[in-house]
Design a protein around this motif. Structure first.
Motif, short mmCIF file in Angstrom:
data_model
loop_
_atom_site.label_atom_id
_atom_site.label_comp_id
_atom_site.label_asym_id
_atom_site.label_seq_id
_atom_site.Cartn_x
_atom_site.Cartn_y
_atom_site.Cartn_z
N ASP A 29 -7.09 1.99 -7.40
CA ASP A 29 -8.51 2.18 -7.66
C ASP A 29 -8.77 3.64 -8.06
O ASP A 29 -7.84 4.43 -8.23
CB ASP A 29 -9.34 1.77 -6.45
N ASP A 30 -10.04 3.98 -8.19
CA ASP A 30 -10.40 5.32 -8.66
C ASP A 30 -9.96 6.40 -7.68
O ASP A 30 -9.79 7.57 -8.09
CB ASP A 30 -11.91 5.40 -8.87
N GLU A 31 -9.76 6.04 -6.44
CA GLU A 31 -9.35 7.03 -5.45
C GLU A 31 -7.84 7.02 -5.21
O GLU A 31 -7.35 7.66 -4.28
CB GLU A 31 -10.09 6.77 -4.13
N GLY A 32 -7.09 6.28 -6.06
CA GLY A 32 -5.65 6.26 -5.95
C GLY A 32 -5.10 5.34 -4.88
O GLY A 32 -3.91 5.41 -4.55
N ARG A 33 -5.95 4.45 -4.36
CA ARG A 33 -5.49 3.51 -3.34
C ARG A 33 -5.05 2.20 -4.00
O ARG A 33 -5.54 1.83 -5.06
CB ARG A 33 -6.60 3.25 -2.33
N THR A 58 2.44 3.94 -5.39
CA THR A 58 1.83 5.27 -5.40
C THR A 58 1.44 5.72 -6.79
O THR A 58 0.88 6.78 -6.96
CB THR A 58 2.82 6.31 -4.81
N GLU A 82 0.03 4.22 -10.85
CA GLU A 82 -0.54 3.11 -11.61
C GLU A 82 0.55 2.38 -12.39
O GLU A 82 1.40 3.00 -13.03
CB GLU A 82 -1.61 3.64 -12.57
N THR A 128 0.83 -1.20 0.00
CA THR A 128 0.00 0.00 0.00
C THR A 128 0.86 1.25 0.00
O THR A 128 0.59 2.22 -0.72
CB THR A 128 -0.93 0.01 1.22
#
Length: 370
Positions: A157-161, A126, A128, A122
């Motif tokens: 994901d869409d929120e950058g996680r 940072t 894609e 995680t």
């Protein structure tokens, strides 16, 4: 009748949709709009059907490549748990894919590589498709470690996680073994070269030394570092330069024909060092790139050859003197034997009468002839 074009989402016309009536009549505009709407829906359905077919073919090819790849292909979810493991896993580690699905990827990591098993994906991912590479030891089902190299690409994901990662693991056992054997072979070769009584050398295509073994210092007094980068003619005695350059040109013309030549090097103190040089040319893509070979000090050999020739000459002279001595000895022996025989005959009693004075045939004295 009426017909409407089948318009694909990209605007391409892929066909038509038509309606017809048994009895001729006027077709209202709203009916034409409905017909075009149906045509557009049909075009989308046909396009999607083609895409699904292509996607199925692509997935089949991808699955075939993945399952038959020599590398272990894997995927993990946002919690770093296996969501996919290729069949190669069983061949490589003894673990079946179903043994690992749903488990943390650390279950496949040997205890000697726990630092890899504890990676915080995680925090590390940072961006894609950010790549992570490294070495680790996999855990075989029997407990042994398997050296491997891994690569991974994260997804967000869409929120950058962090949403998961895909990657592969390659067995490095064979390559590690080959690299180890190569290092050992190089060490043995270097030991032999550095401890050889001959000088091992290499030059570039202009004749400048690129390598010289340490033996050069024992032979000429020049350390390798002093000569590497300089032209070979620096240590060739001026009397041997013509033949040396002649053989160099021969190697440039025919790199694969070995050249052996006896020349004199010049020692650091100025004296000549007689040597025998064996060399071959090197080529890259058919282009001459220099020479490599060995140089042997022949001082002792030539001294022994001179001593041997001198001893052979002395032996020949000695044999000639012995022959003359034998001939002289045989001549003297023969002469002495003849004198002894004549003297013996003169004292023989049976022949005394013939030798006494006054006897017939005698003159009263003995005569000796050598």
């Amino acid at each position: 009748m009426a017909a409407a074009p089948l318009r694909a989402p990209a605007g391409e016309v892929i066909g038509t949709l038509a309606i017809s009536y048994r009895n001729p009549r006027e077709i209202a505009p709203d009916e034409l709009d409905l017909l075009q709407g149906l045509a557009d829906q049909a075009a989308i359905a046909l396009t999607n059907s083609k895409l699904y077919e292509l996607l199925g073919d692509s997935e089949a090819r991808y699955r075939h490549l993945v399952q038959n790849s020599p590398d272990l292909v894997w995927s993990i979810d946002a919690d770093a748990r296996f969501s996919f493991v290729s069949d190669t896993c069983e061949r490589l580690t003894g673990w079946r894919p179903e043994d690992l699905l749903g488990k943390h990827f650390g279950a496949l990591v040997h205890e000697s590589s726990q630092d890899v098993a504890e990676i915080d994906w995680t925090a590390g991912m940072t961006a894609e498709f950010q790549e992570v590479r490294g070495r680790l030891n996999l855990l075989h089902r029997d407990g042994r470690a398997i050296p491997a190299e891994f690569s991974a690409f994260g997804t967000l994901d869409d929120e950058g996680r962090f949403a998961g990662a895909n990657g592969s693991v390659r067995d490095m056992s064979e390559r590690d073994r080959l690299e180890r054997e190569l290092r050992e072979s190089e060490e043995r070769y270097r030991f032999l070269v550095e401890n050889s009584p001959d000088v091992v050398f290499a030059t570039d295509d202009t004749g400048n030394f690129t390598y010289l073994s340490d033996t050069i210092e024992r032979m000429t007094g020049h350390p390798p570092a002093e000569l590497v980068g300089g032209h070979f003619s620096r240590i060739v005695h001026e009397t041997s330069l013509p033949i040396t350059l002649e053989r160099w040109n021969a190697l440039v013309a025919e790199p694969h024909r070995e050249q052996v030549v006896r020349i004199d090097l010049v020692h650091r103190d100025g004296r000549k060092v007689p040597v025998e040089v064996s060399s071959l040319g090197t080529t890259v893509d058919g282009r001459f790139t220099g020479i490599h070979g060995s140089t042997r000090d022949v001082s002792v050999r030539e001294r022994l050859e001179r001593d041997l020739l001198r001893q052979a000459g002395e032996l020949a002279s000695s044999q000639e003197r012995a022959h003359l001595a034998r001939e002289l000895h045989d001549s003297v022996t023969q002469a002495l034997f003849s004198m002894s025989l004549v003297q013996h005959e003169s004292r023989d009693p049976d022949d005394g009468a013939a030798r006494r004075p006054g006897s017939r045939g005698g003159q009263g004295e003995a005569r000796f002839t050598a």
